[in-house]
Design an enzyme around this catalytic site. Sequence first.
Site, mmCIF file in Angstrom:
data_model
loop_
_atom_site.group_PDB
_atom_site.id
_atom_site.type_symbol
_atom_site.label_atom_id
_atom_site.label_comp_id
_atom_site.label_asym_id
_atom_site.label_seq_id
_atom_site.Cartn_x
_atom_site.Cartn_y
_atom_site.Cartn_z
ATOM 1 N N GLY A 110 41.405 38.257 33.581
ATOM 2 C CA GLY A 110 40.919 37.774 32.289
ATOM 3 C C GLY A 110 42.090 37.543 31.356
ATOM 4 O O GLY A 110 43.217 37.300 31.798
ATOM 5 N N SER A 111 41.834 37.664 30.075
ATOM 6 C CA SER A 111 42.866 37.344 29.093
ATOM 7 C C SER A 111 43.900 38.470 28.992
ATOM 8 O O SER A 111 43.612 39.630 29.306
ATOM 9 C CB SER A 111 42.209 37.136 27.727
ATOM 10 O OG SER A 111 41.568 38.334 27.336
ATOM 11 N N THR A 112 45.070 38.118 28.532
ATOM 12 C CA THR A 112 46.136 39.107 28.362
ATOM 13 C C THR A 112 45.725 40.156 27.335
ATOM 14 O O THR A 112 46.008 41.348 27.502
ATOM 15 C CB THR A 112 47.438 38.390 27.958
ATOM 16 O OG1 THR A 112 47.876 37.637 29.105
ATOM 17 C CG2 THR A 112 48.539 39.367 27.582
ATOM 18 N N GLU A 113 44.997 39.745 26.290
ATOM 19 C CA GLU A 113 44.601 40.697 25.241
ATOM 20 C C GLU A 113 43.719 41.800 25.837
ATOM 21 O O GLU A 113 43.981 42.986 25.654
ATOM 22 C CB GLU A 113 43.855 39.975 24.108
ATOM 23 C CG GLU A 113 44.752 39.177 23.186
ATOM 24 C CD GLU A 113 45.581 38.091 23.902
ATOM 25 O OE1 GLU A 113 45.006 37.394 24.786
ATOM 26 O OE2 GLU A 113 46.775 37.958 23.616
ATOM 27 N N VAL A 114 42.654 41.382 26.550
ATOM 28 C CA VAL A 114 41.755 42.393 27.126
ATOM 29 C C VAL A 114 42.469 43.160 28.238
ATOM 30 O O VAL A 114 42.303 44.375 28.384
ATOM 31 C CB VAL A 114 40.445 41.749 27.633
ATOM 32 C CG1 VAL A 114 39.554 42.795 28.288
ATOM 33 C CG2 VAL A 114 39.695 41.076 26.484
ATOM 34 N N GLY A 115 43.329 42.469 28.986
ATOM 35 C CA GLY A 115 44.094 43.129 30.054
ATOM 36 C C GLY A 115 44.933 44.278 29.523
ATOM 37 O O GLY A 115 45.025 45.334 30.145
ATOM 38 N N CYS A 169 43.683 29.542 34.943
ATOM 39 C CA CYS A 169 44.761 30.405 34.427
ATOM 40 C C CYS A 169 46.128 29.788 34.660
ATOM 41 O O CYS A 169 47.054 30.028 33.892
ATOM 42 C CB CYS A 169 44.667 31.782 35.052
ATOM 43 S SG CYS A 169 44.508 31.720 36.827
ATOM 44 N N LYS A 229 31.617 43.544 37.400
ATOM 45 C CA LYS A 229 31.010 42.992 36.187
ATOM 46 C C LYS A 229 31.487 41.559 36.000
ATOM 47 O O LYS A 229 32.638 41.308 35.661
ATOM 48 C CB LYS A 229 31.404 43.796 34.944
ATOM 49 C CG LYS A 229 30.558 43.350 33.749
ATOM 50 C CD LYS A 229 31.221 43.573 32.401
ATOM 51 C CE LYS A 229 31.993 42.410 31.893
ATOM 52 N NZ LYS A 229 31.236 41.209 31.539
ATOM 53 N N GLU A 245 47.635 30.337 24.728
ATOM 54 C CA GLU A 245 46.800 29.803 25.802
ATOM 55 C C GLU A 245 45.525 29.204 25.210
ATOM 56 O O GLU A 245 44.760 29.904 24.555
ATOM 57 C CB GLU A 245 46.447 30.914 26.787
ATOM 58 C CG GLU A 245 45.670 30.398 27.981
ATOM 59 C CD GLU A 245 45.279 31.495 28.956
ATOM 60 O OE1 GLU A 245 44.841 32.570 28.505
ATOM 61 O OE2 GLU A 245 45.388 31.261 30.170
ATOM 62 N N GLU A 305 45.307 40.449 36.459
ATOM 63 C CA GLU A 305 45.600 39.011 36.601
ATOM 64 C C GLU A 305 45.250 38.371 35.271
ATOM 65 O O GLU A 305 44.071 38.271 34.917
ATOM 66 C CB GLU A 305 44.730 38.391 37.706
ATOM 67 C CG GLU A 305 45.043 38.881 39.099
ATOM 68 C CD GLU A 305 46.377 38.397 39.614
ATOM 69 O OE1 GLU A 305 46.968 37.469 39.016
ATOM 70 O OE2 GLU A 305 46.847 38.964 40.613
HETATM 71 P P1 NAP Z 1 38.314 37.780 28.758
HETATM 72 O O1 NAP Z 1 37.698 37.566 27.455
HETATM 73 O O2 NAP Z 1 39.530 38.629 28.852
HETATM 74 O O3 NAP Z 1 37.183 38.367 29.691
HETATM 75 C C1 NAP Z 1 37.406 38.703 31.036
HETATM 76 C C2 NAP Z 1 36.407 39.761 31.471
HETATM 77 O O4 NAP Z 1 36.647 40.958 30.720
HETATM 78 C C3 NAP Z 1 34.965 39.375 31.165
HETATM 79 O O5 NAP Z 1 34.127 39.879 32.180
HETATM 80 C C4 NAP Z 1 34.732 40.073 29.853
HETATM 81 O O6 NAP Z 1 33.384 40.278 29.580
HETATM 82 C C5 NAP Z 1 35.462 41.360 30.065
HETATM 83 N N1 NAP Z 1 35.799 42.071 28.830
HETATM 84 C C6 NAP Z 1 35.941 41.576 27.581
HETATM 85 N N2 NAP Z 1 36.247 42.566 26.710
HETATM 86 C C7 NAP Z 1 36.317 43.711 27.435
HETATM 87 C C8 NAP Z 1 36.598 45.065 27.116
HETATM 88 N N3 NAP Z 1 36.878 45.457 25.872
HETATM 89 N N4 NAP Z 1 36.598 45.985 28.123
HETATM 90 C C9 NAP Z 1 36.329 45.606 29.384
HETATM 91 N N5 NAP Z 1 36.031 44.335 29.740
HETATM 92 C C10 NAP Z 1 36.040 43.398 28.790
HETATM 93 O O7 NAP Z 1 38.686 36.417 29.462
HETATM 94 P P2 NAP Z 1 37.736 35.134 29.628
HETATM 95 O O8 NAP Z 1 37.657 34.469 28.316
HETATM 96 O O9 NAP Z 1 36.483 35.520 30.319
HETATM 97 O O10 NAP Z 1 38.604 34.281 30.665
HETATM 98 C C11 NAP Z 1 39.690 33.529 30.305
HETATM 99 C C12 NAP Z 1 40.993 34.279 30.514
HETATM 100 O O11 NAP Z 1 41.126 34.733 31.856
HETATM 101 C C13 NAP Z 1 42.188 33.416 30.272
HETATM 102 O O12 NAP Z 1 43.152 34.121 29.548
HETATM 103 C C14 NAP Z 1 42.716 33.133 31.677
HETATM 104 O O13 NAP Z 1 44.050 32.788 31.743
HETATM 105 C C15 NAP Z 1 42.404 34.397 32.381
HETATM 106 N N6 NAP Z 1 42.350 34.193 33.826
HETATM 107 C C16 NAP Z 1 43.356 34.694 34.608
HETATM 108 C C17 NAP Z 1 43.349 34.478 35.971
HETATM 109 C C18 NAP Z 1 44.437 35.023 36.859
HETATM 110 O O14 NAP Z 1 44.226 35.131 38.040
HETATM 111 N N7 NAP Z 1 45.588 35.368 36.345
HETATM 112 C C19 NAP Z 1 42.310 33.773 36.553
HETATM 113 C C20 NAP Z 1 41.308 33.259 35.733
HETATM 114 C C21 NAP Z 1 41.333 33.490 34.361
HETATM 115 P P3 NAP Z 1 32.552 39.178 28.726
HETATM 116 O O15 NAP Z 1 32.750 37.869 29.344
HETATM 117 O O16 NAP Z 1 31.188 39.671 28.830
HETATM 118 O O17 NAP Z 1 33.132 39.218 27.356
#
Ligand code: NAP
Length: 502
Positions: free
Chosen positions: A247-252, A303, A194, A400, A269
């Site tokens: 993705g974000s730490t919160e959703v993680g 990130c 996804k 962040e 990650e």
């Molecule tokens: P995000 O809001 O956590 O979203 C990441 C993914 O999770 C998206 O596909 C999102 O879908 C999905 N998602 C959101 N809520 C969900 C839920 N309740 N259940 C399952 N999946 C859900 O993060 P983002 O805003 O897209 O990306 C930015 C974040 O990613 C930053 O915190 C960044 O540091 C982190 N990141 C980490 C790395 C790493 O390798 N460590 C690399 C890149 C980015 P939708 O987009 O459709 O909401």
Amino acid sequence: MSAVSELQRPELAAIREHMIIGGKPCAETDGERVPVYDPATGREIARQPEAGARLVDAAVKAARSAFESPAWRGLVPAARERLLLRLADLVERHGDELARLETLNNGKLLALSQGLEVGAGAQWLRYMAGWATKISGETLNVSIPFPPGVNYNAYTRPEPVGVVGAIIPWNFPLLMAIWKIAPAVAAGCTVVLKPAEETPLTAIRLAELALEAGFPPGVINVITGRGEVTGAALASHPGIDKIAFTGSTEVGKLIGRQAMDDMKRVSLELGGKSPVLILDDCDIDLAVQGAAGAIFFNQGQVCTAGSRLFVQQGIYERVVTGLADLASGMRLGSGFDPQAQIGPLVSARHRKRVLDYIDIGRQEGARMLAGGNADGRDGYFVRPTVFADAVPQARISQEEIFGPVVVAGSFSTEEEAVALANDTRFGLGASIWSNDLARVNRLVPRIQAGTVWVNTHNMLDPHMPFGGYKESGIGREHGHDVIGMYLHKKSVCIAYPATAGG
Ligand code: NAP
Ligand code: MG
């Protein structure tokens, strides 16, 4: 741009308003379609279906039946390697179309789309292709003493974990899709991916190219929709054996908790607030350029972005004013403009979030040296912003922002530098800028981060493990480590009589 020239843009022809389930386009939707925008203009460019429980279930079933099919299970490792190599070739052959599609959808500079999404994407596919034929178990010299007269032959057998649910963010859409898909299929798994709701377009094309490369239908599925609907249904689906999340730490944390309920394998990650430590013996020009690259690369939507800058007293003013000058001189523009150095942020919502943090920084009393505002034009632009003298407890120092905003402060001793660098709940990356080997060697082990760079920042390689300390995640991607995240290790223990006729 006129209608005629728009028709000649290959990225427009590459837009697919469907998902890929079981090897077929699926334009059905479970809910309202989700609009996708061009961040440089704010114009809608596509409407994607939204997979709810029903379509997520269809995708997971397609992946399960592919996982169990002789067409996939029966392949020797060299055949999986060859499929990945073919996919790498196709990504390169379609490189222009994919890079332009990424720039249209994400807003990033075209050179980045070409070099990273496509170029590094193909490199990662080839690297992971190589692992398919290098997965092996171990022979174990066991000492089981019972019963007398019996010997044992024990060994481990790596086996693919099964169906992988992969959920990725919008900052490097094609590359992130490849970072999940390539090791999973190299290990023999099948995948339901996804992409982020903002940036689904290149992942769909990748799934189409995978079919062209010869991957059996159902091995690589791409479903679209919002995180709280599609992502949540995927993460909680009982047919998923492992969740690979970036993705974000919160959703993680949400995903991690959910995975515990039914003991799914999970790798996370997550976010970062990576420090850049500039020591007073460094090459100052190189360090200033490096600090700028560390935060402004991809508009700070990285990130490992070097979002906290710590400079040794004595060179602090020189470094922060040098950085502010570079920031003020950067040219904003569409990712398609070859002169542009900073593109738009990914979405209107994200721009608002970054601008809100800039306001918070003002209220917290940090000294603003550059940027601090949106740009007047259409599209989601924010000027590269430099804050100096922010206190470590400030929200802009701790949270962040994920945009082109750097927060600087100074230190006097190595001890202080370490304390400042580690004063964060995150631990993804860090860089040290110094030419003094002794100082570097003293500092590296004390920094709590999954990757520490020295005199560089943000450099990654498929052979270099990548992941987080602390709240930046669990598990390591890339290298040999990532293959292990898609494998079970089965121990086999065979008893046999120690002597013939025994
Ligand atoms: P995000 O809001 O956590 O979203 C990441 C993914 O999770 C998206 O596909 C999102 O879908 C999905 N998602 C959101 N809520 C969900 C839920 N309740 N259940 C399952 N999946 C859900 O993060 P983002 O805003 O897209 O990306 C930015 C974040 O990613 C930053 O915190 C960044 O540091 C982190 N990141 C980490 C790395 C790493 O390798 N460590 C690399 C890149 C980015 P939708 O987009 O459709 O909401
Ligand atoms: Mg999102």
